[in-house]
Design an enzyme around this catalytic site. Structure first.
Site, PDB file in Angstrom:
ATOM      1  N   GLY A  66      50.631  59.316  26.071  1.00 30.50           N
ATOM      2  CA  GLY A  66      50.742  60.543  27.068  1.00 30.50           C
ATOM      3  C   GLY A  66      50.538  60.305  28.400  1.00 30.50           C
ATOM      4  N   GLU A  83      48.896  51.708  18.973  1.00 29.09           N
ATOM      5  CA  GLU A  83      48.964  52.607  20.106  1.00 29.09           C
ATOM      6  C   GLU A  83      47.877  52.231  21.212  1.00 29.09           C
ATOM      7  OE1 GLU A  83      51.327  56.277  18.900  1.00 29.09           O
ATOM      8  OE2 GLU A  83      49.206  56.445  18.215  1.00 29.09           O
ATOM      9  N   ASN A 100      54.946  62.313  16.238  1.00 28.29           N
ATOM     10  CA  ASN A 100      53.601  63.066  16.013  1.00 28.29           C
ATOM     11  C   ASN A 100      53.664  64.158  17.153  1.00 28.29           C
ATOM     12  OD1 ASN A 100      51.033  63.667  15.914  1.00 28.29           O
ATOM     13  ND2 ASN A 100      50.482  61.926  17.008  1.00 28.29           N
ATOM     14  N   GLU A 132      43.176  60.025  19.148  1.00 25.32           N
ATOM     15  CA  GLU A 132      42.746  61.359  19.533  1.00 25.32           C
ATOM     16  C   GLU A 132      41.597  61.687  18.339  1.00 25.32           C
ATOM     17  OE1 GLU A 132      46.697  63.288  20.013  1.00 25.32           O
ATOM     18  OE2 GLU A 132      46.859  61.987  21.968  1.00 25.32           O
ATOM     19  N   SER A 157      54.106  56.549  25.071  1.00 29.95           N
ATOM     20  CA  SER A 157      55.214  56.879  26.086  1.00 29.95           C
ATOM     21  C   SER A 157      56.200  56.557  25.590  1.00 29.95           C
ATOM     22  CB  SER A 157      54.577  56.438  27.357  1.00 29.95           C
ATOM     23  OG  SER A 157      53.331  57.144  27.857  1.00 29.95           O
ATOM     24  N   HIS A 163      44.441  58.025  14.134  1.00 26.22           N
ATOM     25  CA  HIS A 163      44.917  58.325  15.485  1.00 26.22           C
ATOM     26  C   HIS A 163      43.662  58.320  16.543  1.00 26.22           C
ATOM     27  CE1 HIS A 163      46.997  60.040  18.978  1.00 26.22           C
ATOM     28  NE2 HIS A 163      48.045  59.787  18.423  1.00 26.22           N
ATOM     29  N   LYS A 187      51.423  66.435  17.229  1.00 23.06           N
ATOM     30  CA  LYS A 187      50.006  66.771  17.765  1.00 23.06           C
ATOM     31  C   LYS A 187      49.763  68.355  17.476  1.00 23.06           C
ATOM     32  CE  LYS A 187      50.146  62.473  20.371  1.00 23.06           C
ATOM     33  NZ  LYS A 187      49.702  62.086  21.609  1.00 23.06           N
TER      34      LYS A 187
END
Ligand code: PGA
Length: 255
Positions: free
Chosen positions: A173, A167, A9, A97, A213, A95, A11
């Protein structure tokens, strides 16, 4: 046995020129192992050039999100028919985010998932708890709630096409990856939830990924878990060599 999914991904990273350089480098490493399904979710603007550049490498291109609406007056959005026109038939939905920064709640996510399924896409549904929920022992309830809200009314032939990516938000991240034990425990919970709602056969078919991660140094810890069928990788998928190492290592697992 299920195939291993290695999904990157990107992003909001890699403008088209960088995406093309990535594709050239990736191609120089060789052929993707049979046991691996390699996926990349780049920004929209990279999809078309990457499709041309990746050619017959077998890398499946997916979109990071998709509008729930049919084509029309929705400024700034991307529709299913635009993706389809670029032969993109895989899409990340929900996701964390998107949930956090664009206020996508389970109702919005359900609509997007339904649009995706109605048009023959493979949706990769992202679920996961935040740090507070994990600390308070509410991680499983949170994830089960997300699954319940979004997936429970699907038909058997629809759920078959869905992948679930677990996730944990605190691991995305941050470099603070979940332990393989935590990942397995949650993947097992997800599969068990599918078993209860859709039955044994469908639960065995569904692909469950871990994300947060993941990097070349720790990917095998996850892939060796019984219920983890692949990984969704952000940061480490931006570097062609690292993405390739994930693919190579994935080749040791899966069918
Ligand atoms: P990360 O991102 O690998 O950089 O933690 C994972 C994701 O958000 O899919």
């Amino acid at each position: 046995m299920r195939k291993v999914i290695i999904a990157g991904n990107w992003k909001m990273n890699h403008a088209p020129s960088k995406a093309l350089a990535f594709a050239e480098e990736l191609k120089s490493f060789g052929k993707i192992p049979e046991a691996v399904v390699a996926m990349l979710f780049p920004p929209f603007v990279d999809l078309y050039p990457l499709r041309e550049a990746l050619g017959d490498t077998g890398v499946i291109l997916g979109s990071q999100t998709m509008s729930a609406e049919d084509p029309g007056a929705f400024t700034g959005e991307i529709s299913w028919d635009m993706l389809e026109d670029m032969e993109v038939k895989t899409v990340l939905i929900g996701h964390s985010e998107r949930r956090a920064f664009y206020h996508e709640n389970n109702a919005v996510i359900t609509r997007k998932l339904r649009t995706a399924l109605a048009h023959g896409f493979t949706p990769v549904l992202c679920v996961g708890e935040n740090e507070e929920e994990r600390k308070e022992g509410r991680a499983r309830t949170k994830v089960a709630g997300q699954l319940h809200r979004v997936l429970k009314d699907l038909e058997p032939e629809e759920i078959k096409r869905v992948m679930v990516a677990y996730e944990p938000i605190w691991a995305i991240g941050t470099g603070q990856n979940a332990t393989s034990h935590d990942a397995q425990e949650m993947a097992e919970t997800i599969r068990q939830w599918c078993r209860e709602i859709f039955g044994e056969e469908l639960a065995e078919e569904i692909h469950i990924l871990y994300g947060g991660s993941v990097k070349p140094q720790n990917v095998e810890e996850y892939l060796s878990q019984t219920d983890v069928d692949g990984v969704l990788v952000g940061g480490a998928s931006l570097v062609a060599k690292d993405y390739w190492t994930l693919i190579e290592k994935g080749g040791h697992y899966g069918a």
